[in-house]
Write a protein that holds these residues in place. Structure first.
Motif, PDB file in Angstrom:
ATOM      1  N   VAL A 352     -30.045 -10.837 -24.488  1.00 41.20           N
ATOM      2  CA  VAL A 352     -29.348 -11.209 -25.713  1.00 41.20           C
ATOM      3  C   VAL A 352     -29.072  -9.952 -26.511  1.00 41.20           C
ATOM      4  CG1 VAL A 352     -31.544 -11.623 -26.902  1.00 41.20           C
ATOM      5  CG2 VAL A 352     -29.466 -12.694 -27.769  1.00 41.20           C
ATOM      6  N   ASP A 384     -26.785 -13.654 -32.518  1.00 40.69           N
ATOM      7  CA  ASP A 384     -27.383 -13.229 -31.254  1.00 40.69           C
ATOM      8  C   ASP A 384     -26.729 -14.021 -30.131  1.00 40.69           C
ATOM      9  OD1 ASP A 384     -29.099 -11.469 -32.508  1.00 40.69           O
ATOM     10  OD2 ASP A 384     -30.698 -12.943 -32.708  1.00 40.69           O
ATOM     11  N   ALA A 386     -25.992 -14.515 -25.777  1.00 37.29           N
ATOM     12  CA  ALA A 386     -26.374 -14.233 -24.395  1.00 37.29           C
ATOM     13  C   ALA A 386     -25.486 -13.122 -23.838  1.00 37.29           C
ATOM     14  CB  ALA A 386     -26.236 -15.498 -23.554  1.00 37.29           C
ATOM     15  N   ILE A 409     -29.048 -17.355 -25.604  1.00 38.38           N
ATOM     16  CA  ILE A 409     -29.974 -16.404 -24.991  1.00 38.38           C
ATOM     17  C   ILE A 409     -29.984 -16.640 -23.487  1.00 38.38           C
ATOM     18  CG2 ILE A 409     -32.393 -15.667 -24.835  1.00 38.38           C
ATOM     19  CD1 ILE A 409     -32.741 -16.537 -27.732  1.00 38.38           C
TER      20      ILE A 409
END
Length: 608
Positions: A352, A384, A386, A409
């Motif tokens: 991430v 945030d 992936a 993520i």
């Protein structure tokens, strides 16, 4: 790293009352003599399992340096217990009392209504009592569970160690906090803090436990060899590093300190003068109450000569996916970070990182709680997301203009470049995690269907056959329960792993952390075990029978040839609702007796 805390106060109510049959055999890794609870981390293709333990037994406590006549012990020790301790006798009962005291003693310095200045001035009291170890790493190679020491083979005081991963060559990685040493310290007063005409107080002598070494160090274990990952930035506390995974080519991923925050520098320079406490203790304390270091994802290479290359710092998605930070000066600064969670043998890393969009300014109406003044706060959009780290670039998994998800993520990737992870969005007014799979070759994302729309599902691992394991929620008797799951990409089946166990297994699987290419799974289960005292000795009731408790236990699941689920004789007890779910998580108190009765009834029917 596959670590997820379980609320142990509620463990008795996790026990399954349905369970199924014989697709998997539960292999208890054996009682860990050093730990009350164990948690699964990883199983490799050789079947070697690594795990972490908490609530350790027989933790070293040096009673010879504790003054038990101190008023602090008035309410926790009887006169008889004080006399025993002063004579050098440490029983299981007094060990438990002292361990709890030493474990909780530092926390009051984080919660007092005193100013930070006053807390810093009293650090010799905070570090005057011995720090205690809370976490240890373990390994199971077919001959029982053994302690897996990372930092040293010697006894460590206050040193926590965690194993986070391993490869198929039986090389383990993890990280450790520093041990403490007992030293003499002379507390003095800064002359500049004394008003003109006042006398400078006389120095006072103290004994204090001082941290020795970096704040945290990543460690690689190769047999009896232990190699540490030196932090890039080590000022203001020795730096920080952590190893999180290693592939079969010796590539190590983790995180490390690259700098320190500006406000922390000011705080440390003003507070850690060495007069009232050793500088090392002061910095250690400041890091414990604030995030001082700026950490980034990193990659190291383990070489054939058992040396480790200098780390490569991984980037981030950056502004509009440019892999660069936006030099915005009028809005609050975006903290660009990255974290590596998994990698494959081709060296493709997933995790991430921070994405921002400088053209998207978010305006939020806020109210000052003290004055009631209303104002508008502006921030650049950031989240945030992936990420895939490969060929020197950071690549997004979700489209740049995707605003549906609060965050995403990536947790793991297999050798066929299939990525798994989870994305978070509001469902029924609550942030919920949905599992996704991502094919790097075709750039396609899928969201497999789990047990119900608002289930929290977090995948932890994927093998090369496309079998995914992790944790999810199931609705059982109208209550949500955390369950270990398996998802097979080949046929789209999403199952509670508990339904693949024998009816009388005695285990409830709450999380699956790892799966190898033989489909062996390492999971964390809840099971009934003997209740033990602080020395690890079984506690008996008044009739001389062993008492028991429900506790977390790392277990290995081994496939049974031609195994298939069978009817355990319990109907309509385990239900999965795919449209909606009601009831709060862990709302099981009212169901506990029913759960235990039904489970025992199921066992009776299968054994009849």
């Amino acid at each position: 790293m596959k670590l997820s805390p379980i609320n142990l106060a509620l463990l008795p109510f996790l026990t399954a009352f349905s369970a199924s049959a014989a697709v998997y055999q539960v292999v208890d890794l054996g009682e860990v003599v050093d730990a009350r609870a164990t948690y699964a981390t990883s199983v490799n293709d050789q079947g070697v399992a690594v795990l972490n333990g908490r609530q350790l037994y027989s933790v070293d406590i040096d009673i010879s340096i504790i003054d038990f006549d101190d008023d602090l012990f008035n309410t926790i020790l009887s006169d008889e217990q004080r006399a025993e301790l002063n004579s050098g006798v440490l029983t299981a009962e007094t060990h438990a009392i002292l361990y709890s005291f030493l474990l909780n003693w530092p926390t009051q310095y984080n919660n007092l209504n005193f100013s930070l200045e006053n807390r810093i001035a009293n650090l010799v009291e905070r570090y005057g009592f011995q720090p205690v170890t809370t976490t240890a790493a373990f390994i199971e190679q077919g001959q029982g569970v053994e302690l897996l020491q990372f930092r040293s083979t010697e006894t460590q005081i206050g040193n926590d160690e965690l194993v986070t991963g391993q490869n198929n060559l039986n090389i383990q990685v993890g990280y450790a906090t520093p041990p403490f040493e007992y030293i003499d310290f002379t507390r003095t007063t800064d002359p500049e803090s004394v008003d003109d005409g006042d006398e400078i107080p006389e120095p006072t002598e103290h004994k204090i436990w001082r941290p020795s070494g970096a704040l945290q160090l990543g460690v690689v274990r190769i047999g009896n060899e232990r190699l540490t990952l030196t932090p890039i930035y080590s000022e203001f506390g020795g730096g920080l590093s952590a190893a999180l995974a290693i592939n079969d080519e010796g590539m190590i991923i983790g995180r490390g300190s690259v700098s320190v925050r500006d406000n922390f520098v000011t705080l440390a320079e003003d507070s850690c003068t060495g007069f009232s406490a050793p500088v090392d203790n002061c910095l250690h304390y400041l890091h414990s109450v604030s995030s001082g270091y700026v950490n980034r994802a990193m990659v190291w290479q383990l070489n054939d000569d058992l040396t480790i290359s200098e780390p490569q710092v991984l980037g981030f998605l950056g502004d509009k996916g440019s892999n660069e930070a936006h030099p915005e000066t009028e809005l609050p600064e975006v903290q660009y970070t990255s974290r590596a969670n998994g990698l494959n043998n081709q060296g493709v890393i997933v995790g991430v990182s921070t994405y921002s969009d400088s053209s998207d300014v978010i305006r939020t109406e806020r109210v000052d709680p003290w004055t009631g003044f209303r104002f508008t706060q502006e921030n650049m959009y950031s989240s945030d997301r992936a990420s895939v780290f490969m060929d020197g670039q950071v690549l997004p998994i979700f489209p740049a203009d995707d605003r549906e998800w609060l965050q995403s993520i990536a947790t793991a990737i297999n050798n066929n470049n299939i990525v798994v992870g989870y994305a978070t969005k509001f469902i029924a007014s609550q942030p919920r995690n949905r599992m996704f799979t991502y094919d790097l070759a075709t750039n396609t994302i899928e969201f497999p269907e789990d047990f119900f729309v608002s289930a929290n599902t977090v995948p932890q691992a994927i093998n090369d056959q496309g079998v995914i394991v992790g944790r999810t929620e199931a609705v059982i008797a109208s209550a949500k329960r955390q369950r270990a799951f398996m998802y097979n990409m080949a046929d789209g089946s999403f199952v509670d792993l508990n339904t693949y166990l024998a009816c009388d297994s005695g285990y409830t699987l709450v999380e699956a952390s790892s799966i190898n290419n033989s489909n062996e799974i390492l999971a964390t289960a809840v099971t009934e075990v003997p209740l033990r005292n602080s020395f690890g000795e079984v506690i008996l009731d008044e009739d001389g029978n062993p008492r028991s408790e429900f506790q977390a236990r790392a277990v290995k699941l081994k496939p049974i040839a031609n195994g298939s689920p069978s009817d355990c004789g319990v109907e309509n007890e385990l239900t999965y609702e795919r449209n909606s779910a009601s009831g709060s998580l862990w709302s099981a108190l009212g169901l506990s007796l029913l759960v235990l009765w039904r489970r025992n009834r199921a066992r009776s029917k299968t054994s009849a």
